[in-house]
Structure formats: structure tokens, C-alpha cells
Scaffold this active site. Structure first.
Site, short mmCIF file in Angstrom:
data_model
loop_
_atom_site.label_atom_id
_atom_site.label_comp_id
_atom_site.label_asym_id
_atom_site.label_seq_id
_atom_site.Cartn_x
_atom_site.Cartn_y
_atom_site.Cartn_z
N ASN A 9 0.87 -1.18 0.00
CA ASN A 9 0.00 0.00 0.00
C ASN A 9 0.91 1.22 0.00
OD1 ASN A 9 -1.81 2.04 0.52
ND2 ASN A 9 -2.33 1.36 2.60
N LYS A 11 0.07 4.22 -0.30
CA LYS A 11 -0.59 5.41 0.27
C LYS A 11 -0.35 6.62 -0.64
CE LYS A 11 -0.20 3.24 4.74
NZ LYS A 11 -0.16 3.36 6.18
N GLU A 97 -7.02 5.00 7.61
CA GLU A 97 -6.72 6.40 7.27
C GLU A 97 -7.88 7.02 6.50
OE1 GLU A 97 -2.91 5.61 5.46
OE2 GLU A 97 -2.08 5.13 7.43
N GLU A 165 -5.90 -4.67 10.47
CA GLU A 165 -4.85 -3.66 10.68
C GLU A 165 -5.13 -2.89 11.96
OE1 GLU A 165 -2.77 -2.55 6.76
OE2 GLU A 165 -4.50 -1.26 6.98
N GLY A 171 2.19 2.28 10.67
CA GLY A 171 3.17 3.35 10.51
C GLY A 171 3.87 3.75 11.79
#
Ligand code: PGA
Length: 250
Positions: A9, A11, A97, A165, A171
Site C-alpha cells: 500500500n 498510500k 486512514e 490492521e 506506521g
């Protein structure tokens, strides 16, 4: 056991120059169909050129969100059909997110997932608790609610992927422990089995949250972990490939 899926990913990272990373990954993958499936979910601006760059290799390209509607007056949004038309095979939906930055509810995530399935894409439906929810002992309530509300009525066991997740592990470099992962993935498998019966064993459940070359092997051995959704470590070809190698050795 379903085929392992190693999904990156990116992002909001990646300019055209960064397609060199994707090309490096594509070139390194063996054509063997028994190997884990490998996917990079890139920014929408790169999907078409990424799909061209990956053509002829086993690497698949995905999007990171889609609108629930097929088309219409939704300035700035992209439909699942547009992502598919650009060359995507998968789309991430309900990433924490997106839930936080765009107020996406589980009901909307289910609509996105249904739109993705209708367009011929495989949605990767993300769920996971925040640190506060974990500290308050709400992990199973949160996951149960998110699975019930985010997996659409249209879903069949082979048509979607789930990613667990934990928000506090994304992160942050703080990875969930094997017991925490086993517990969450076991719960998700049970919830899917309650809904789909034995065919729920076909659904791939990915772990995501600070997965990297050093911890991938241990995580991928946890029961009911069928792959990973990898953010930071998917931005470097060597790191992403090393996670792929760990998955191949399973
Ligand atoms: P991370 O992100 O690997 O950088 O923690 C994972 C994700 O958000 O999908």
C-alpha cells in the site's frame, strides 16, 4: 489454505519516477503460479502506467479507495469501474486512514466493496481497533461490528479479502504480537464462518501494521494469516521483495 497474498500500500507516495521500484519488483518475481500473489496498490495517478509496467509479470496493481457509485456528479472521486479500466485488479476499502481522514463509515465501506465486486475488482476490506479501543477491552466488539457492517451482502468467499490492521500498529513501528494477531484473525475467521460456512476458509485474511522484512516471517506463520498489507516497507523494492521471499518460504 488459500493462496498467500502479499499486498503493498503505497498510500500517498509515488511519482512517475517511482515506477522504477514497481518495475524492480515485477522483474524479480518468478512466473510460478504456486508462489504468493503479489500486488502493489499505488496512487490512482499511477495505476495505468503501473499496470503497463507490470504487464507480462505476475505483479498485480490495485487502487486504494473507490466511490460507491458507478458514475455521476462526485467531483474528485473515482469509481471502481475507472480503477478497473485503468488496469487495477484490487482495491483497498475502509483503510483506517480513509475512515479517519474522510469519515468513511462501515456502511459506506460495504457500498465501496459491493461496487468493487460489481466492477470485477477484488476489494481488500480493512478492519482494526484503535489503541483506546484495545485498552478498553473492545477489540472483539469493534472487529465484529466492522466485519458485520463492512462486508457487503454481495460478497462471496472468493470475491473479497479482509485485512486486519490494528490502527496503533500502522506506521508506528509497533507491531502486534503473534498472540494478538492470532486472536484477531481467529475471530475474523469465526465471524466469516458464521456467515459463509465452511467456504469461509477460502477468504484471505491479511495482517497489516508495521510489517517489515525482520518480522514478516514470524507474522506469516501465525494461524489464519494468509498474507500481509504492507505500507512503509512496500516503498523499497528490496524490503518488499524480502517480505515476498518470507511468504514464499511458508
Ligand atoms: P505500515 O502500513 O506497514 O506502514 O504500518 C500498513 C497499512 O496501513 O496498510
Amino acid at each position: 489454505m488459500p493462496r498467500t497474498l502479499i499486498a503493498g500500500n503505497w498510500k500517498m507516495n509515488g511519482l512517475r519516477a517511482d515506477l522504477s521500484t514497481l518495475k524492480e519488483v515485477a522483474a524479480a518475481l518468478p512466473p510460478d503460479q504456486d508462489n504468493p500473489e503479489v500486488l502493489l496498490c499505488v496512487p490512482a495517478t499511477l495505476i495505468a502506467s503501473a499496470a503497463d509496467a507490470a504487464a507480462g509479470s505476475p505483479l498485480r496493481v490495485g487502487g486504494q479507495a473507490c466511490h460507491a457509485k458507478e458514475k455521476g456528479a462526485h467531483t474528485g472521486d473515482l469509481s471502481a469501474a475507472m480503477l478497473k479500466d485503468a488496469g487495477a485488479s484490487h482495491v483497498i476499502v475502509g483503510h483506517s486512514e480513509r475512515r479517519a481522514d474522510h469519515g468513511e463509515t462501515s456502511a459506506f465501506v460495504a457500498e465501496q466493496a459491493a461496487a468493487a465486486i460489481k466492477a470485477g475488482l477484488t476489494p481488500i476490506i480493512c478492519v482494526g481497533e484503535t489503541l483506546a479501543e484495545r485498552e478498553q477491552g473492545q477489540v472483539s466488539d469493534v472487529i465484529s461490528r466492522q466485519i458485520a457492517e463492512s462486508v457487503p451482502a454481495e460478497a462471496q468467499p472468493g470475491s473479497f479479502v479482509v485485512a486486519y490492521e490494528p490502527v496503533w500498529a500502522i506506521g508506528t513501528g509497533r507491531v502486534a504480537g503473534p498472540e494478538q494477531i492470532a486472536e484477531a484473525h481467529g475471530l475474523i475467521r469465526k465471524l466469516l464462518t458464521d456467515r459463509f460456512g465452511a467456504a469461509a476458509s477460502e477468504v484471505r485474511i491479511l495482517y497489516g501494521g508495521s510489517m517489515n522484512p525482520a518480522n514478516a516471517s514470524e507474522i506469516l506463520q501465525v494461524e489464519n494469516v494468509n498474507g500481509g498489507l504492507i505500507g512503509g516497507a512496500s516503498l523499497k523494492a528490496a524490503d518488499f521483495l524480502s517480505i515476498y521471499t518470507a511468504a514464499s518460504a511458508r
